[in-house]
Scaffold this motif. Sequence first.
Motif, PDB file in Angstrom:
ATOM      1  N   GLU A 168       0.748  -1.263   0.006  1.00 21.29           N
ATOM      2  CA  GLU A 168      -0.029   0.073  -0.026  1.00 21.29           C
ATOM      3  C   GLU A 168       0.801   1.058  -0.010  1.00 21.29           C
ATOM      4  O   GLU A 168       1.880   1.407   0.863  1.00 21.29           O
ATOM      5  CB  GLU A 168      -0.905   0.036   1.347  1.00 21.29           C
ATOM      6  CG  GLU A 168      -1.991  -1.223   1.022  1.00 21.29           C
ATOM      7  CD  GLU A 168      -3.004  -0.829   2.269  1.00 21.29           C
ATOM      8  OE1 GLU A 168      -3.066   0.024   2.776  1.00 21.29           O
ATOM      9  OE2 GLU A 168      -3.537  -1.914   2.699  1.00 21.29           O
ATOM     10  N   PHE A 169       0.689   2.028  -0.702  1.00 21.59           N
ATOM     11  CA  PHE A 169       1.396   3.390  -0.864  1.00 21.59           C
ATOM     12  C   PHE A 169       0.552   4.451  -1.738  1.00 21.59           C
ATOM     13  O   PHE A 169      -0.606   4.336  -2.158  1.00 21.59           O
ATOM     14  CB  PHE A 169       2.453   3.085  -1.868  1.00 21.59           C
ATOM     15  CG  PHE A 169       2.346   2.641  -3.106  1.00 21.59           C
ATOM     16  CD1 PHE A 169       2.416   3.584  -4.197  1.00 21.59           C
ATOM     17  CD2 PHE A 169       2.430   1.345  -3.560  1.00 21.59           C
ATOM     18  CE1 PHE A 169       2.180   3.011  -5.544  1.00 21.59           C
ATOM     19  CE2 PHE A 169       2.158   0.729  -4.647  1.00 21.59           C
ATOM     20  CZ  PHE A 169       2.108   1.530  -5.704  1.00 21.59           C
ATOM     21  N   GLU A 170       1.109   5.620  -1.552  1.00 18.82           N
ATOM     22  CA  GLU A 170       0.570   6.903  -2.089  1.00 18.82           C
ATOM     23  C   GLU A 170       1.355   7.379  -3.292  1.00 18.82           C
ATOM     24  O   GLU A 170       2.467   7.011  -3.265  1.00 18.82           O
ATOM     25  CB  GLU A 170       0.547   8.149  -1.110  1.00 18.82           C
ATOM     26  CG  GLU A 170      -0.929   7.720  -0.284  1.00 18.82           C
ATOM     27  CD  GLU A 170      -1.424   9.036   0.376  1.00 18.82           C
ATOM     28  OE1 GLU A 170      -0.719   9.909   0.257  1.00 18.82           O
ATOM     29  OE2 GLU A 170      -2.379   9.021   1.195  1.00 18.82           O
ATOM     30  N   ALA A 171       0.470   7.680  -4.734  1.00 20.00           N
ATOM     31  CA  ALA A 171       1.637   8.115  -5.503  1.00 20.00           C
ATOM     32  C   ALA A 171       0.861   9.331  -6.600  1.00 20.00           C
ATOM     33  O   ALA A 171      -0.433   9.269  -6.354  1.00 20.00           O
ATOM     34  CB  ALA A 171       1.889   6.944  -6.487  1.00 20.00           C
ATOM     35  N   THR A 172       1.571  10.083  -7.053  1.00 22.95           N
ATOM     36  CA  THR A 172       0.788  11.132  -7.714  1.00 22.95           C
ATOM     37  C   THR A 172       0.759  10.689  -9.177  1.00 22.95           C
ATOM     38  O   THR A 172       1.570  10.170  -9.846  1.00 22.95           O
ATOM     39  CB  THR A 172       2.007  12.401  -7.769  1.00 22.95           C
ATOM     40  OG1 THR A 172       1.901  12.827  -6.467  1.00 22.95           O
ATOM     41  CG2 THR A 172       1.364  13.359  -8.603  1.00 22.95           C
ATOM     42  N   LEU A 173      -0.386  10.871  -9.906  1.00 24.73           N
ATOM     43  CA  LEU A 173      -0.582  10.471 -11.138  1.00 24.73           C
ATOM     44  C   LEU A 173      -0.060  11.431 -12.068  1.00 24.73           C
ATOM     45  O   LEU A 173      -0.345  12.661 -11.768  1.00 24.73           O
ATOM     46  CB  LEU A 173      -2.264  10.245 -11.293  1.00 24.73           C
ATOM     47  CG  LEU A 173      -2.916   9.341 -10.248  1.00 24.73           C
ATOM     48  CD1 LEU A 173      -4.249   9.334 -10.483  1.00 24.73           C
ATOM     49  CD2 LEU A 173      -2.435   7.788 -10.409  1.00 24.73           C
ATOM     50  N   TYR A 174       0.299  10.915 -13.135  1.00 25.65           N
ATOM     51  CA  TYR A 174       1.170  11.858 -14.206  1.00 25.65           C
ATOM     52  C   TYR A 174       0.684  11.207 -15.760  1.00 25.65           C
ATOM     53  O   TYR A 174       0.710   9.936 -15.808  1.00 25.65           O
ATOM     54  CB  TYR A 174       2.513  12.129 -14.113  1.00 25.65           C
ATOM     55  CG  TYR A 174       3.359  10.905 -14.285  1.00 25.65           C
ATOM     56  CD1 TYR A 174       3.933  10.559 -15.144  1.00 25.65           C
ATOM     57  CD2 TYR A 174       3.712   9.949 -13.117  1.00 25.65           C
ATOM     58  CE1 TYR A 174       4.832   9.379 -15.462  1.00 25.65           C
ATOM     59  CE2 TYR A 174       4.312   8.891 -13.282  1.00 25.65           C
ATOM     60  CZ  TYR A 174       4.919   8.661 -14.279  1.00 25.65           C
ATOM     61  OH  TYR A 174       5.644   7.404 -14.395  1.00 25.65           O
ATOM     62  N   ALA A 175       0.795  12.235 -16.512  1.00 25.54           N
ATOM     63  CA  ALA A 175       0.527  11.910 -17.919  1.00 25.54           C
ATOM     64  C   ALA A 175       2.028  11.778 -18.446  1.00 25.54           C
ATOM     65  O   ALA A 175       2.954  12.194 -18.314  1.00 25.54           O
ATOM     66  CB  ALA A 175       0.010  13.077 -18.716  1.00 25.54           C
ATOM     67  N   TRP A 176       1.938  10.693 -19.441  1.00 29.66           N
ATOM     68  CA  TRP A 176       3.313  10.044 -20.099  1.00 29.66           C
ATOM     69  C   TRP A 176       3.526  11.244 -21.082  1.00 29.66           C
ATOM     70  O   TRP A 176       2.863  11.715 -21.667  1.00 29.66           O
ATOM     71  CB  TRP A 176       3.129   8.889 -20.688  1.00 29.66           C
ATOM     72  CG  TRP A 176       4.196   8.279 -21.484  1.00 29.66           C
ATOM     73  CD1 TRP A 176       5.616   8.434 -20.961  1.00 29.66           C
ATOM     74  CD2 TRP A 176       4.497   7.544 -22.728  1.00 29.66           C
ATOM     75  NE1 TRP A 176       6.576   7.868 -21.958  1.00 29.66           N
ATOM     76  CE2 TRP A 176       5.542   7.109 -22.994  1.00 29.66           C
ATOM     77  CE3 TRP A 176       3.345   7.190 -23.619  1.00 29.66           C
ATOM     78  CZ2 TRP A 176       5.989   6.575 -24.179  1.00 29.66           C
ATOM     79  CZ3 TRP A 176       3.664   6.448 -24.577  1.00 29.66           C
ATOM     80  CH2 TRP A 176       4.958   6.192 -24.884  1.00 29.66           C
ATOM     81  N   GLU A 228      -1.996  -7.090  -9.623  1.00 28.29           N
ATOM     82  CA  GLU A 228      -3.458  -6.640  -9.384  1.00 28.29           C
ATOM     83  C   GLU A 228      -3.476  -5.325  -8.403  1.00 28.29           C
ATOM     84  O   GLU A 228      -2.819  -5.101  -7.753  1.00 28.29           O
ATOM     85  CB  GLU A 228      -4.174  -7.814  -8.551  1.00 28.29           C
ATOM     86  CG  GLU A 228      -5.629  -7.277  -8.373  1.00 28.29           C
ATOM     87  CD  GLU A 228      -6.493  -8.401  -7.824  1.00 28.29           C
ATOM     88  OE1 GLU A 228      -7.031  -9.245  -8.546  1.00 28.29           O
ATOM     89  OE2 GLU A 228      -6.625  -8.413  -6.483  1.00 28.29           O
ATOM     90  N   VAL A 229      -4.099  -4.422  -8.914  1.00 28.61           N
ATOM     91  CA  VAL A 229      -3.856  -2.700  -8.411  1.00 28.61           C
ATOM     92  C   VAL A 229      -5.587  -2.591  -7.892  1.00 28.61           C
ATOM     93  O   VAL A 229      -6.304  -2.740  -8.562  1.00 28.61           O
ATOM     94  CB  VAL A 229      -3.579  -2.048  -9.161  1.00 28.61           C
ATOM     95  CG1 VAL A 229      -3.412  -0.857  -8.598  1.00 28.61           C
ATOM     96  CG2 VAL A 229      -2.147  -2.439  -9.900  1.00 28.61           C
ATOM     97  N   ALA A 230      -5.607  -1.873  -6.982  1.00 28.52           N
ATOM     98  CA  ALA A 230      -6.798  -1.397  -6.154  1.00 28.52           C
ATOM     99  C   ALA A 230      -6.473   0.413  -6.108  1.00 28.52           C
ATOM    100  O   ALA A 230      -5.687   0.534  -5.390  1.00 28.52           O
ATOM    101  CB  ALA A 230      -7.398  -2.114  -5.293  1.00 28.52           C
ATOM    102  N   LEU A 242      -1.383  -2.803  -4.195  1.00 32.78           N
ATOM    103  CA  LEU A 242      -0.792  -3.354  -5.202  1.00 32.78           C
ATOM    104  C   LEU A 242      -0.239  -4.806  -4.913  1.00 32.78           C
ATOM    105  O   LEU A 242       0.424  -4.841  -4.084  1.00 32.78           O
ATOM    106  CB  LEU A 242       0.523  -2.691  -5.850  1.00 32.78           C
ATOM    107  CG  LEU A 242       1.136  -3.240  -7.321  1.00 32.78           C
ATOM    108  CD1 LEU A 242       1.588  -2.079  -8.157  1.00 32.78           C
ATOM    109  CD2 LEU A 242       2.349  -3.933  -6.849  1.00 32.78           C
ATOM    110  N   THR A 243      -0.504  -5.698  -5.793  1.00 33.17           N
ATOM    111  CA  THR A 243      -0.385  -7.015  -5.538  1.00 33.17           C
ATOM    112  C   THR A 243       0.554  -7.650  -6.609  1.00 33.17           C
ATOM    113  O   THR A 243      -0.221  -7.951  -7.569  1.00 33.17           O
ATOM    114  CB  THR A 243      -1.293  -7.741  -4.833  1.00 33.17           C
ATOM    115  OG1 THR A 243      -2.082  -7.521  -3.740  1.00 33.17           O
ATOM    116  CG2 THR A 243      -0.797  -9.299  -4.409  1.00 33.17           C
TER     117      THR A 243
END
Length: 99
Positions: A5-13, A50-52, A95-96
Amino acid sequence: MTGYEFEATLYAWDARTDTWIFADLPFDIADEIEDAQTGPRRGFGAVKVEVAIGATTWRTSIFPSKERRTFVLPVKRAVLKAESLEPGATASLRLTPLS
């Protein structure tokens, strides 16, 4: 294999900002996943996961990025819409890795 489990900033490629949204895995988690890999790797060194995010769960692959020095996770547009997220937002992820 364990889940993370973690936090991440979403970004466009950078190359295709209109289509691909990603999140970077924290370095320590990426290192653990890399160390746990055995046998032949999938194309581009991908690892199935697998991601949630929130109530949305899906299966995809994470990919090693030399530029970012970690694994990158593609986030589907349908997930962004379902969870009311957009690039620049911080998402809480589970994420698993899958065998």
